[in-house]
Design a protein around this motif. Structure first.
Motif, PDB file in Angstrom:
ATOM      1  N   ILE A   1       0.910  -1.266   0.089  1.00 68.38           N
ATOM      2  CA  ILE A   1       0.075  -0.008  -0.064  1.00 68.38           C
ATOM      3  C   ILE A   1       0.796   1.300   0.064  1.00 68.38           C
ATOM      4  O   ILE A   1       1.828   1.148   0.435  1.00 68.38           O
ATOM      5  N   ALA A   2       0.080   2.528  -0.350  1.00 71.11           N
ATOM      6  CA  ALA A   2       0.945   3.512  -0.356  1.00 71.11           C
ATOM      7  C   ALA A   2       0.616   4.352   0.975  1.00 71.11           C
ATOM      8  O   ALA A   2      -0.214   4.737   1.441  1.00 71.11           O
ATOM      9  N   LEU A   3       1.804   3.968   1.876  1.00 76.04           N
ATOM     10  CA  LEU A   3       1.600   4.137   3.227  1.00 76.04           C
ATOM     11  C   LEU A   3       1.179   5.503   3.890  1.00 76.04           C
ATOM     12  O   LEU A   3       0.247   5.834   4.587  1.00 76.04           O
ATOM     13  N   GLY A   4       1.792   6.563   2.811  1.00 74.86           N
ATOM     14  CA  GLY A   4       1.257   7.990   3.409  1.00 74.86           C
ATOM     15  C   GLY A   4      -0.086   8.253   3.292  1.00 74.86           C
ATOM     16  O   GLY A   4      -0.499   9.495   3.649  1.00 74.86           O
ATOM     17  N   PHE A   5      -1.067   7.426   2.656  1.00 79.08           N
ATOM     18  CA  PHE A   5      -2.313   7.755   2.427  1.00 79.08           C
ATOM     19  C   PHE A   5      -3.015   7.142   3.644  1.00 79.08           C
ATOM     20  O   PHE A   5      -4.494   7.293   3.519  1.00 79.08           O
ATOM     21  N   HIS A   6      -2.609   6.505   4.398  1.00 80.15           N
ATOM     22  CA  HIS A   6      -3.238   5.751   5.550  1.00 80.15           C
ATOM     23  C   HIS A   6      -2.856   6.267   6.974  1.00 80.15           C
ATOM     24  O   HIS A   6      -2.031   6.819   7.100  1.00 80.15           O
TER      25      HIS A   6
ATOM     26  N   THR B   1      -2.962   1.522  10.511  1.00 80.42           N
ATOM     27  CA  THR B   1      -2.989   0.605   9.112  1.00 80.42           C
ATOM     28  C   THR B   1      -1.405   0.696   8.829  1.00 80.42           C
ATOM     29  O   THR B   1      -1.203  -0.324   8.149  1.00 80.42           O
ATOM     30  N   GLN B   2      -0.818   1.654   8.932  1.00 82.22           N
ATOM     31  CA  GLN B   2       0.557   1.556   8.319  1.00 82.22           C
ATOM     32  C   GLN B   2       1.384   0.752   9.309  1.00 82.22           C
ATOM     33  O   GLN B   2       2.235  -0.116   8.938  1.00 82.22           O
ATOM     34  N   LYS B   3       1.369   0.570  10.721  1.00 81.56           N
ATOM     35  CA  LYS B   3       1.732   0.137  11.506  1.00 81.56           C
ATOM     36  C   LYS B   3       1.626  -1.545  11.418  1.00 81.56           C
ATOM     37  O   LYS B   3       2.559  -2.255  11.269  1.00 81.56           O
ATOM     38  N   ASN B   4       0.349  -1.793  11.014  1.00 81.80           N
ATOM     39  CA  ASN B   4      -0.029  -3.147  10.782  1.00 81.80           C
ATOM     40  C   ASN B   4       0.605  -3.828   9.459  1.00 81.80           C
ATOM     41  O   ASN B   4       0.866  -4.839   9.566  1.00 81.80           O
ATOM     42  N   GLU B   5       0.776  -2.802   8.563  1.00 76.78           N
ATOM     43  CA  GLU B   5       1.240  -3.225   7.230  1.00 76.78           C
ATOM     44  C   GLU B   5       2.760  -3.382   7.501  1.00 76.78           C
ATOM     45  O   GLU B   5       3.477  -4.562   7.014  1.00 76.78           O
TER      46      GLU B   5
END
Length: 318
Positions: free
Chosen positions: A223-228, A232-236
């Motif tokens: 995923i494009a991290l900065g959009f989330h 969500t980012q940490k889980n990814e």
């Protein structure tokens, strides 16, 4: 920074290097005599003893051709490399959503004449007119198109780019949902023998078990991290690291941001998770670890060895 090592039918994102050109790159790098792994580079940076001509090779995404083509050539020249791998392996899907999307809109033999779909509250409409059937001329235009630098050359191309732009910042579940609808609309699916396949878990393990190579994180679903949001980012990031650690039985301390996309929260998460470093797609020379979570890399293009050597010398002189 590499992605594909293959002769692809289409390379709209300009991320493929042919096997022939890649070997010429390795010949140049072999003469350079100062190629190190990214993990070694970060360790050296921490002691402030990195030589100005040090070079590290990396690959993003984990395409199958990395295993079948790049790895044997790297071993031939005894050159280390780091492979940044997502958790999206066969069993979930053999392909990334953007590659399937590209095939459907640009290379499906026959598409309906009209497209209308609401994607993330945005209505996308398009009439394909005389482009419903994929003619040789239409196919040739798509094969030559570089979406990074050129406007879409066809109505199919315009529709593909509009849909890609809307899908890119969404969650993987949303991307999957809309891609399923697009497949139903088009009645087209990626050919099983496509060169866009990704490595299997066993192949990732085989790469990790070779002392010449190392594995880095690339999020669970690209995923494009900065959009989330933060969670969500940490889980990814953490989910991907845990998956790769389970597969490889090695610590995964480096991360490459998908699309090079990140924000302040992303960097905070990297710090909290104890990552040694994280890499963008910004064309920046690495000299210090003052900003360990926004380190640059240079994208390698499909050039012959002579042109690659000239560019390499330019990068080293920065």
């Amino acid at each position: 920074m590499y992605h594909h090592i293959a002769d692809l039918q289409s390379d709209v994102w300009d991320i493929a290097v042919s096997p022939s050109n890649f070997e010429q790159h390795l010949e140049v790098l072999n003469q350079q005599k100062n190629v190190v792994s990214l993990y070694e580079m970060i360790d050296i940076l921490q002691t402030n003893t990195l030589k100005h001509d040090a070079i590290a090779i990396s690959f993003d995404d984990g395409y199958l051709d990395n295993y079948t083509t790049a790895v044997p050539l790297l071993k031939k020249y005894d050159l280390p490399a780091t492979f940044f791998i997502t958790s999206k392996q066969p069993g979930h899907s053999d392909f990334f959503w953007w590659d399937e999307l590209e095939y459907i809109f640009l290379f499906a033999e026959n598409l309906p004449g009209y497209f209308e779909m609401i994607i993330d509250s945005k209505t996308i409409k398009a009439t394909l007119d005389n482009e419903t059937l994929l003619s040789p001329a239409l196919q040739a235009k798509h094969e030559k198109w570089n979406a990074c630098e050129e406007l879409p050359p066809t109505k199919r191309g315009e529709l593909f780019y509009k849909v890609w732009e809307v899908l890119k910042p969404l969650s993987t579940s949303q991307q999957s949902q809309y891609l399923s609808k697009i497949k139903t609309w088009s009645n087209a699916t990626m050919p099983a023998e496509s060169l866009y396949k990704v490595m299997s878990t066993d192949q990732v393990l085989a790469v990790a078990n070779d002392s010449l190579f190392s594995i880095g994180a690339h999020t669970q679903t690209h995923i494009a991290l900065g959009f989330h949001d933060y969670d969500t980012q940490k889980n990814e990031i953490e989910g991907n690291r845990n998956y790769l650690k389970t597969v490889t039985e090695k610590n995964i301390d480096l991360l490459a941001y998908p699309y090079g996309n990140y924000n302040t929260a992303t960097q905070d998460i990297c710090s909290e998770c104890g990552l040694k470093a994280a890499f963008t797609t910004e064309s920046l020379h690495i000299a210090t670890l003052t900003q360990p979570y926004r380190l640059g890399r240079f994208k390698v293009e499909n050039d012959n060895g002579k042109i690659f050597k000239r560019k390499l010398n330019q990068w080293l002189s920065l």
